[in-house]
Scaffold this motif. Sequence first.
Motif, mmCIF file in Angstrom:
data_model
loop_
_atom_site.group_PDB
_atom_site.id
_atom_site.type_symbol
_atom_site.label_atom_id
_atom_site.label_comp_id
_atom_site.label_asym_id
_atom_site.label_seq_id
_atom_site.Cartn_x
_atom_site.Cartn_y
_atom_site.Cartn_z
ATOM 1 N N SER A 89 0.877 -1.249 0.013
ATOM 2 C CA SER A 89 0.002 -0.086 -0.010
ATOM 3 C C SER A 89 0.910 1.135 0.044
ATOM 4 O O SER A 89 1.771 1.505 1.097
ATOM 5 C CB SER A 89 -0.664 -0.025 1.447
ATOM 6 O OG SER A 89 -1.398 1.074 1.473
ATOM 7 N N VAL A 91 0.250 4.275 0.697
ATOM 8 C CA VAL A 91 -0.071 5.032 2.183
ATOM 9 C C VAL A 91 0.771 4.443 3.048
ATOM 10 O O VAL A 91 1.553 5.154 4.125
ATOM 11 C CB VAL A 91 -1.474 5.300 2.236
ATOM 12 C CG1 VAL A 91 -1.631 5.895 3.716
ATOM 13 C CG2 VAL A 91 -2.363 6.154 1.382
ATOM 14 N N ALA A 183 -0.905 10.083 -0.720
ATOM 15 C CA ALA A 183 -2.352 9.355 -1.025
ATOM 16 C C ALA A 183 -3.004 10.619 -1.830
ATOM 17 O O ALA A 183 -3.335 10.555 -2.969
ATOM 18 C CB ALA A 183 -3.053 9.396 0.058
ATOM 19 N N GLN A 186 -0.884 11.273 -4.995
ATOM 20 C CA GLN A 186 -1.182 10.117 -6.249
ATOM 21 C C GLN A 186 -2.428 10.254 -7.156
ATOM 22 O O GLN A 186 -2.831 10.144 -8.076
ATOM 23 C CB GLN A 186 -1.312 8.834 -5.436
ATOM 24 C CG GLN A 186 0.003 8.261 -5.404
ATOM 25 C CD GLN A 186 0.057 6.721 -5.149
ATOM 26 O OE1 GLN A 186 -0.950 6.036 -5.141
ATOM 27 N NE2 GLN A 186 1.182 6.162 -5.082
ATOM 28 N N TRP A 192 -3.565 6.894 -8.469
ATOM 29 C CA TRP A 192 -4.344 6.092 -7.339
ATOM 30 C C TRP A 192 -4.706 4.950 -7.788
ATOM 31 O O TRP A 192 -5.737 5.111 -8.860
ATOM 32 C CB TRP A 192 -5.245 6.867 -6.763
ATOM 33 C CG TRP A 192 -5.659 6.162 -5.349
ATOM 34 C CD1 TRP A 192 -6.830 5.554 -5.535
ATOM 35 C CD2 TRP A 192 -5.204 6.067 -4.275
ATOM 36 N NE1 TRP A 192 -7.231 5.058 -4.169
ATOM 37 C CE2 TRP A 192 -6.042 5.317 -3.391
ATOM 38 C CE3 TRP A 192 -3.951 6.607 -3.593
ATOM 39 C CZ2 TRP A 192 -6.070 4.973 -2.095
ATOM 40 C CZ3 TRP A 192 -3.854 6.258 -2.273
ATOM 41 C CH2 TRP A 192 -4.643 5.527 -1.413
ATOM 42 N N GLN A 197 -9.916 4.486 1.054
ATOM 43 C CA GLN A 197 -9.261 4.628 2.198
ATOM 44 C C GLN A 197 -9.137 5.722 3.216
ATOM 45 O O GLN A 197 -9.479 6.981 2.759
ATOM 46 C CB GLN A 197 -7.417 4.444 1.714
ATOM 47 C CG GLN A 197 -6.712 3.903 3.012
ATOM 48 C CD GLN A 197 -5.247 3.503 2.301
ATOM 49 O OE1 GLN A 197 -5.116 3.368 1.120
ATOM 50 N NE2 GLN A 197 -4.221 3.419 3.155
ATOM 51 N N ALA A 199 -7.351 7.961 4.227
ATOM 52 C CA ALA A 199 -5.876 8.273 4.285
ATOM 53 C C ALA A 199 -5.587 9.717 4.840
ATOM 54 O O ALA A 199 -4.638 9.985 5.185
ATOM 55 C CB ALA A 199 -5.559 8.480 2.888
ATOM 56 N N GLY A 249 -7.948 16.311 0.715
ATOM 57 C CA GLY A 249 -8.448 14.883 0.402
ATOM 58 C C GLY A 249 -9.808 14.586 0.765
ATOM 59 O O GLY A 249 -10.332 13.754 0.497
ATOM 60 N N GLN A 254 -12.016 9.122 -3.249
ATOM 61 C CA GLN A 254 -11.056 7.837 -2.551
ATOM 62 C C GLN A 254 -10.886 8.067 -1.306
ATOM 63 O O GLN A 254 -10.257 7.031 -0.587
ATOM 64 C CB GLN A 254 -9.525 7.887 -3.385
ATOM 65 C CG GLN A 254 -9.575 7.899 -4.999
ATOM 66 C CD GLN A 254 -9.933 9.012 -5.615
ATOM 67 O OE1 GLN A 254 -10.269 10.193 -5.133
ATOM 68 N NE2 GLN A 254 -9.720 9.014 -7.006
ATOM 69 N N PHE A 255 -11.071 9.042 -0.665
ATOM 70 C CA PHE A 255 -11.059 9.432 0.886
ATOM 71 C C PHE A 255 -12.110 9.908 1.432
ATOM 72 O O PHE A 255 -12.019 10.334 2.716
ATOM 73 C CB PHE A 255 -9.562 10.461 0.935
ATOM 74 C CG PHE A 255 -8.434 10.032 0.356
ATOM 75 C CD1 PHE A 255 -7.875 8.622 0.318
ATOM 76 C CD2 PHE A 255 -7.983 10.766 -0.660
ATOM 77 C CE1 PHE A 255 -6.903 8.292 -0.610
ATOM 78 C CE2 PHE A 255 -6.799 10.578 -1.319
ATOM 79 C CZ PHE A 255 -6.187 9.336 -1.587
#
Length: 295
Positions: A89, A91, A183, A186, A192, A197, A199, A249, A254-255
């Motif tokens: 991973s 992260v 994170a 990316q 990514w 996640q 993150a 983020g 994604q987060f």
Amino acid sequence: MWRTLVAVVMVGCSSPVPAADDAVDVDAPVGEVDAATPDAPAFDPTDGVEWFTWPEQQPSLGQAAWGADLIDVARHLPASYGQTYWDASPVTASHETSHGIHAHLRNYEAPMSIGWNAFYVLGNKAAFVDEPAIRKSDIKTRIPVVLRGSRYQLYLVEQTAWDDRPLYVFDEWNAYINGAEVAVQQVQAGLWTGAWQDAVMGPLEFTVYAIATLKTVKELDAAGFASNEQLKRFTAWNIKRAMALFEQGRVMTQFTWDRQDQYAVVLRTSAEAEALRQFARDTWGVAWCQQTLGF
């Protein structure tokens, strides 16, 4: 000589829901401050951090698919550690490798062999900070119950081996921030490939614990708090970095996570957290806290 710190990384863990009687408006905008923009701070509390230049140790290491920030972290761990801290991973690889860099700097580059902690913040920069004269166990009761997130039990309660090193909290905080750097970068670079996640929750949660750490120092070692300017300045600098990453983020698919948004609202509005907020304002200024922390 300090031992190398290996941390357990908790990814995707649940965060606590605020107590019902805390009257938190969970629909309040998370990424905005009050309508009136505060005046510019009279001083910048991040000014004056003493930085240590830590150059790349493995300048040829890295792949384009990692992204610039993961390459940065990977290259700053000496080759002698091999794959000790690496993970599939991105992260987690950044988080654990940051621990390895911190440990190496503490053990071999610190101003003195005992009593200093070290934090690598990317870009060839690290900060050495003198450990304050408190115990890590002193901190846990000074964290408001409504802000004891999913990582509280592991790091503040169960982890007892580093009780004489209260900046263990900062070691984890900085590792989570470096993980979030990777994170967010990316995603921005279109690199990514992982699943959802949490993150950017770690940096937010540990920002609370970092503020509580300084509040504990002031309460138990007022003279040390007054004299340790590096600690106060680096904390402000890393708060600013952590909160910027959280705001970037938290809106990325994604987060994104409603519980981390709720946690931010609790930090900014809960009556139980007011003493922590007031300490931050007293330490770094009202305008700076409004701009940086949203309260």
